[in-house]
Design an enzyme around this catalytic site. Structure first.
Site, PDB file in Angstrom:
ATOM      1  N   GLU A  80       0.761 -49.372  57.480  1.00 37.48           N
ATOM      2  CA  GLU A  80      -0.448 -49.949  58.074  1.00 37.48           C
ATOM      3  C   GLU A  80      -1.517 -50.035  56.996  1.00 37.48           C
ATOM      4  O   GLU A  80      -1.574 -49.168  56.122  1.00 37.48           O
ATOM      5  CB  GLU A  80      -1.017 -49.053  59.195  1.00 37.48           C
ATOM      6  CG  GLU A  80      -0.225 -49.073  60.476  1.00 37.48           C
ATOM      7  CD  GLU A  80       0.838 -48.005  60.503  1.00 37.48           C
ATOM      8  OE1 GLU A  80       0.745 -47.043  59.701  1.00 37.48           O
ATOM      9  OE2 GLU A  80       1.775 -48.129  61.308  1.00 37.48           O
ATOM     10  N   TYR A 113       0.779 -55.358  48.603  1.00 38.39           N
ATOM     11  CA  TYR A 113       1.984 -55.244  49.430  1.00 38.39           C
ATOM     12  C   TYR A 113       2.691 -56.597  49.559  1.00 38.39           C
ATOM     13  O   TYR A 113       3.914 -56.662  49.500  1.00 38.39           O
ATOM     14  CB  TYR A 113       1.637 -54.683  50.811  1.00 38.39           C
ATOM     15  CG  TYR A 113       0.998 -53.308  50.757  1.00 38.39           C
ATOM     16  CD1 TYR A 113       1.498 -52.326  49.915  1.00 38.39           C
ATOM     17  CD2 TYR A 113      -0.113 -52.990  51.537  1.00 38.39           C
ATOM     18  CE1 TYR A 113       0.910 -51.068  49.850  1.00 38.39           C
ATOM     19  CE2 TYR A 113      -0.705 -51.741  51.486  1.00 38.39           C
ATOM     20  CZ  TYR A 113      -0.187 -50.780  50.639  1.00 38.39           C
ATOM     21  OH  TYR A 113      -0.773 -49.546  50.581  1.00 38.39           O
ATOM     22  N   ASN A 149      -8.784 -54.709  53.791  1.00 34.43           N
ATOM     23  CA  ASN A 149      -8.363 -54.179  52.483  1.00 34.43           C
ATOM     24  C   ASN A 149      -7.529 -55.232  51.733  1.00 34.43           C
ATOM     25  O   ASN A 149      -6.305 -55.128  51.612  1.00 34.43           O
ATOM     26  CB  ASN A 149      -7.594 -52.873  52.665  1.00 34.43           C
ATOM     27  CG  ASN A 149      -7.422 -52.108  51.366  1.00 34.43           C
ATOM     28  OD1 ASN A 149      -7.616 -52.666  50.283  1.00 34.43           O
ATOM     29  ND2 ASN A 149      -7.044 -50.844  51.470  1.00 34.43           N
TER      30      ASN A 149
HETATM   31  C1  LIG Z   1      -4.749 -50.787  46.630  1.00 31.51           C
HETATM   32  C2  LIG Z   1      -4.569 -49.970  45.334  1.00 31.51           C
HETATM   33  C3  LIG Z   1      -3.647 -48.813  45.635  1.00 31.51           C
HETATM   34  C4  LIG Z   1      -3.951 -50.885  44.264  1.00 31.51           C
HETATM   35  O1  LIG Z   1      -3.663 -50.100  43.113  1.00 31.51           O
HETATM   36  P1  LIG Z   1      -3.610 -50.728  41.633  1.00 31.51           P
HETATM   37  O2  LIG Z   1      -2.916 -49.773  40.763  1.00 31.51           O
HETATM   38  O3  LIG Z   1      -4.945 -51.187  41.255  1.00 31.51           O
HETATM   39  O4  LIG Z   1      -2.675 -52.022  41.913  1.00 31.51           O
HETATM   40  P2  LIG Z   1      -1.827 -52.796  40.791  1.00 31.51           P
HETATM   41  O5  LIG Z   1      -2.605 -52.848  39.520  1.00 31.51           O
HETATM   42  O6  LIG Z   1      -0.442 -52.259  40.766  1.00 31.51           O
HETATM   43  O7  LIG Z   1      -1.844 -54.254  41.422  1.00 31.51           O
HETATM   44  C5  LIG Z   1      -0.669 -54.950  41.777  1.00 31.51           C
HETATM   45  C6  LIG Z   1      -1.073 -56.247  42.474  1.00 31.51           C
HETATM   46  O8  LIG Z   1      -1.809 -55.965  43.671  1.00 31.51           O
HETATM   47  C7  LIG Z   1      -2.848 -56.950  43.845  1.00 31.51           C
HETATM   48  N1  LIG Z   1      -4.158 -56.301  43.702  1.00 31.51           N
HETATM   49  C8  LIG Z   1      -4.421 -55.028  43.334  1.00 31.51           C
HETATM   50  N2  LIG Z   1      -5.751 -54.812  43.351  1.00 31.51           N
HETATM   51  C9  LIG Z   1      -6.340 -55.976  43.722  1.00 31.51           C
HETATM   52  C10 LIG Z   1      -7.673 -56.366  43.926  1.00 31.51           C
HETATM   53  N3  LIG Z   1      -8.709 -55.518  43.734  1.00 31.51           N
HETATM   54  N4  LIG Z   1      -7.912 -57.613  44.355  1.00 31.51           N
HETATM   55  C11 LIG Z   1      -6.891 -58.492  44.562  1.00 31.51           C
HETATM   56  N5  LIG Z   1      -5.589 -58.183  44.378  1.00 31.51           N
HETATM   57  C12 LIG Z   1      -5.318 -56.931  43.966  1.00 31.51           C
HETATM   58  C13 LIG Z   1      -2.636 -57.954  42.747  1.00 31.51           C
HETATM   59  O9  LIG Z   1      -1.736 -58.927  43.236  1.00 31.51           O
HETATM   60  C14 LIG Z   1      -2.008 -57.106  41.659  1.00 31.51           C
HETATM   61  O10 LIG Z   1      -1.259 -57.858  40.741  1.00 31.51           O
HETATM   62  P3  LIG Z   1      -2.005 -58.512  39.462  1.00 31.51           P
HETATM   63  O11 LIG Z   1      -2.940 -57.474  38.894  1.00 31.51           O
HETATM   64  O12 LIG Z   1      -0.862 -58.863  38.566  1.00 31.51           O
HETATM   65  O13 LIG Z   1      -2.761 -59.672  40.004  1.00 31.51           O
HETATM   66  C15 LIG Z   1      -5.932 -49.473  44.788  1.00 31.51           C
HETATM   67  O14 LIG Z   1      -6.840 -50.552  44.763  1.00 31.51           O
HETATM   68  C16 LIG Z   1      -6.522 -48.340  45.599  1.00 31.51           C
HETATM   69  O15 LIG Z   1      -6.248 -47.176  45.342  1.00 31.51           O
HETATM   70  N6  LIG Z   1      -7.382 -48.672  46.577  1.00 31.51           N
HETATM   71  C17 LIG Z   1      -8.051 -47.680  47.381  1.00 31.51           C
HETATM   72  C18 LIG Z   1      -7.085 -46.947  48.272  1.00 31.51           C
HETATM   73  C19 LIG Z   1      -6.310 -47.882  49.169  1.00 31.51           C
HETATM   74  O16 LIG Z   1      -6.849 -48.856  49.693  1.00 31.51           O
HETATM   75  N7  LIG Z   1      -5.039 -47.569  49.365  1.00 31.51           N
HETATM   76  C20 LIG Z   1      -4.161 -48.346  50.220  1.00 31.51           C
HETATM   77  C21 LIG Z   1      -4.344 -47.940  51.628  1.00 31.51           C
HETATM   78  S1  LIG Z   1      -3.191 -48.792  52.723  1.00 31.51           S
END
Ligand SMILES: CC(C)(COP(=O)(O)OP(=O)(O)OC[C@H]1O[C@@H](n2cnc3c(N)ncnc32)[C@H](O)[C@@H]1OP(=O)(O)O)[C@@H](O)C(=O)NCCC(=O)NCCS
Length: 143
Positions: free
Chosen positions: A103, A115, A108
């Site tokens: 979920e 995902y 977000n």
């Molecule tokens: C969501 C989260 C886990 C992503 O972690 P991350 O290490 O930054 O993600 P990645 O660098 O592996 O990103 C992989 C892909 O996800 C997408 N993505 C990640 N962050 C993004 C952003 N801020 N905006 C748009 N797309 C994004 C992109 O498609 C990205 O690929 P790209 O960089 O080649 O375009 C991080 O932003 C986070 O910790 N957020 C707060 C906690 C949270 O929301 N957790 C999930 C709860 S369900």
């Protein structure tokens, strides 16, 4: 950077990340009780002794639920979540899991993009699933 299983001692570093990322963070006891379960898999991304991110899932028979994903704010957008989840998919596959569910808050966009990029599809919406602020969840599945 390496991906490895989370250990209890990691909570010292995981908790401040969790508390900075979520309006309703898991407690240390919450992590602790998940880590003790033998149907859970929790991973961390570690670099030079520093934890940069983590994810966790519960795997039961052929289905799994991803219950937590977080990456330290100063290290986001560097592919860490993708690497953590790829490692989780591998372990889940080895354990016979064929479908993974999660979920995510409808607002977000970063997580939803992550995902979807990893092959999850939207299954539907759970009304008012989250608190603080109250918000619907998108339910997603990867088979
Ligand atoms: C969501 C989260 C886990 C992503 O972690 P991350 O290490 O930054 O993600 P990645 O660098 O592996 O990103 C992989 C892909 O996800 C997408 N993505 C990640 N962050 C993004 C952003 N801020 N905006 C748009 N797309 C994004 C992109 O498609 C990205 O690929 P790209 O960089 O080649 O375009 C991080 O932003 C986070 O910790 N957020 C707060 C906690 C949270 O929301 N957790 C999930 C709860 S369900």
């Amino acid at each position: 950077m390496r991906i490895r299983e989370m250990e209890i001692d990691d909570l010292e570093q995981v908790m401040p990340i969790e508390e900075a990322l979520f309006s309703v963070p898991w407690t240390a006891n919450g992590f602790f009780s998940f880590l003790l379960r033998n149907d859970s898999v929790f991973l961390v991304a570690e670099e030079d002794g520093e934890i940069l991110g983590y994810c966790g899932a519960i795997l039961v028979f052929d289905q799994g639920d991803i219950v937590n994903v977080g990456v330290r704010a100063d290290r986001q957008r560097q592919g860490i979540a993708r690497r953590l989840l790829d490692a989780l998919f591998k372990i889940a596959g080895e354990k016979g899991v064929t479908s993974l569910y999660l979920e995510v808050r409808v607002s977000n966009q970063a997580a939803i993009a992550l995902y979807e990029g990893l092959g999850f599809q939207r299954l539907g919406v759970r009304k008012d699933y989250y608190e603080e602020p109250k918000e619907d969840a998108v339910v997603m599945c990867r088979s």
